[in-house]
Enzyme design. Structure first.
Site, PDB file in Angstrom:
ATOM      1  N   CYS A 101      69.288  66.304  99.071  1.00 28.00           N
ATOM      2  CA  CYS A 101      70.063  65.179  98.552  1.00 28.00           C
ATOM      3  C   CYS A 101      71.256  64.912  99.445  1.00 28.00           C
ATOM      4  O   CYS A 101      72.404  65.255  99.132  1.00 28.00           O
ATOM      5  CB  CYS A 101      70.460  65.442  97.119  1.00 28.00           C
ATOM      6  SG  CYS A 101      69.000  65.336  96.087  1.00 28.00           S
ATOM      7  N   GLU A 102      70.968  64.326 100.558  1.00 29.59           N
ATOM      8  CA  GLU A 102      71.926  64.022 101.613  1.00 29.59           C
ATOM      9  C   GLU A 102      71.077  63.344 102.678  1.00 29.59           C
ATOM     10  O   GLU A 102      69.891  63.630 102.773  1.00 29.59           O
ATOM     11  CB  GLU A 102      72.489  65.339 102.155  1.00 29.59           C
ATOM     12  CG  GLU A 102      73.568  65.190 103.157  1.00 29.59           C
ATOM     13  CD  GLU A 102      74.896  65.808 102.667  1.00 29.59           C
ATOM     14  OE1 GLU A 102      75.900  65.383 103.190  1.00 29.59           O
ATOM     15  OE2 GLU A 102      74.891  66.684 101.793  1.00 29.59           O
TER      16      GLU A 102
END
Ligand code: PLP
Length: 401
Positions: free
Chosen positions: A328-329
């Protein structure tokens, strides 16, 4: 390595997984030593930080290499892998005097890169021979992340401070047995490297008890089509000539040392990942794999371009993809890359995954780090297990609330 062997490894050991081909490491080592076979004493100290699995260290040690280390933990890994202390050089930057003293006690060659520690270490241990890392102030390559010889670099002792070095050596009566430089990670231009070497030779003349000159590393390997690669044979020929002349004038056969990391292991490595999702958006097609910059940070950190091959569909029609990860990046591995048509479940192989890939992996997003396999004598040897949930919890302390 054969595609079928790689696919079999992904099937047997799961993905994501790093695979290293021992044959490539061995041939790179031989190519480098052959290029310098007209130097009487040549020493290749493998830079452990590129890929520090002890089975890899052991393999490279078995070829006759020494080890270049940058932390006391790497020193200990080297000793565990069977390197004798005299085959290990400790080249840290910005570490405490304590850490250097621990390494000295273990009997490894110390390489000091600042005047403060030089003076303190020399005062406490005048009998322990020490190598000095100089900064020749030469800019090698264009990327300041990997160019460590330029004027603003934190590495090495400035060549303008040689008078100060000499004063410390005289005051403490310590022995300097080596001079070292490491100008950066890319030798694109042999002339630039030879120019920096002249500065090393000039510095070396001031010291009467030298055993070796260490020219660091910076050998460039190709990552993608059209990349420039260091011409090792031409480089070997030209530096050999100059080095041998220096030794003649110096009056002693010195050892010529290098400390390559990338050159020995980069091309030997492949990173195998599985495609979880193929996602069409209004602007591109994403291939989302079971990995992220937690496992391979070089594209996001350095803008490195690793070639990506779809092993499951090598003859498929080529299409354009953005290859991204599952954390999640933003974790983009490749933008708009032409790859053989990708389906969910396909195995994608990242090339040049031997150096600075696993060794920079983390548990970000509480993901397990990948497993590692060494392909040796046509057999897959698991050299690092995949992590488990226990590894994520290990060292964490749950408090009572
Ligand atoms: C990292 C490092 C190397 C290895 O550099 P490569 O580009 O991987 O060959 C060599 N010497 C020192 C001191 C290093 O820090």
């Amino acid at each position: 390595m054969e595609t079928t062997s790689l696919l079999q490894i992904a099937q047997d050991f799961g993905s994501p997984i790093y695979v290293y081909d021992s044959e490539k490491m061995i041939s790179q080592y031989k190519r480098l030593t052959t290029a310098f076979n007209k130097v009487k004493k040549i020493k290749i100290n493998y830079a452990a930080k590129a890929l520090s699995n002890i089975s890899v260290l052991k393999l490279i040690g078995s070829l006759g290499a020494g080890l270049d280390t940058v932390s006391i933990q790497e020193v200990k890994l080297g000793l565990t892998a069977g390197f004798t202390p005299d085959n290990i050089i400790f080249t840290p930057n910005g570490v405490s005097l304590d850490e250097i003293e621990v390494a000295a006690k273990l009997g490894v060659q110390i390489n000091i890169d600042n005047l403060s520690i030089l003076e303190q270490f020399g005062t406490n241990h005048p009998k322990t021979p020490v190598c000095i890392r100089i900064n020749p102030h030469v800019m090698a390559g264009g990327n300041t992340n990997i160019s460590v010889g330029h004027i603003d670099s934190k590495f090495g002792i400035s060549i303008h401070q040689i008078p100060h070095i000499l004063r410390i050596v005289e005051n403490t009566d310590m022995t300097i047995n080596g001079i070292h430089m490491h100008t950066g990670s890319d030798i694109l231009d042999i002339d630039v490297f030879l120019y920096a070497s002249e500065i090393l030779f000039e510095t070396a003349k001031h010291f009467k008890n030298l055993d070796f000159l260490d020219f660091g590393s910076g050998f460039k390997v190709p990552y993608k089509e059209g990349d420039i690669e260091t011409n090792i044979e031409e480089f070997g020929e030209r530096l050999t000539q100059r080095f041998n002349l220096f030794c003649k004038n110096y009056g002693k056969e010195l050892t010529l040392a290098f400390e390559p990391g990338k050159y020995l292991v980069s091309e030997a490595g492949v990173f195998l990942t599985k495609v979880n999702v193929v996602k069409q958006t209004t602007s591109t097609v994403f291939a989302q794999i079971d990995s992220g910059f937690n496992h391979l940070i070089r594209p996001m950190l350095y803008g490195a371009q690793h070639e990506i091959e779809n092993l499951s569909n090598k003859n498929g029609k080529e299409r354009f993809y953005s290859v991204v990860g599952y954390i999640c990046e933003t974790d983009t591995f490749a933008n708009n890359r032409r790859i053989n048509e990708i389906a969910e479940g396909d195995i994608l192989a990242f090339k040049n995954a031997g150096a600075y890939c696993y060794s920079m992996a983390s548990n970000y997003n509480s993901r397990y780090r990948p497993a590692e396999v060494l392909w040796h004598n046509a057999k897959a040897h698991l050299i690092r297990k995949r992590e488990t949930f226990d590894d994520i919890l290990k060292n964490q302390i749950e408090i009572q609330l």
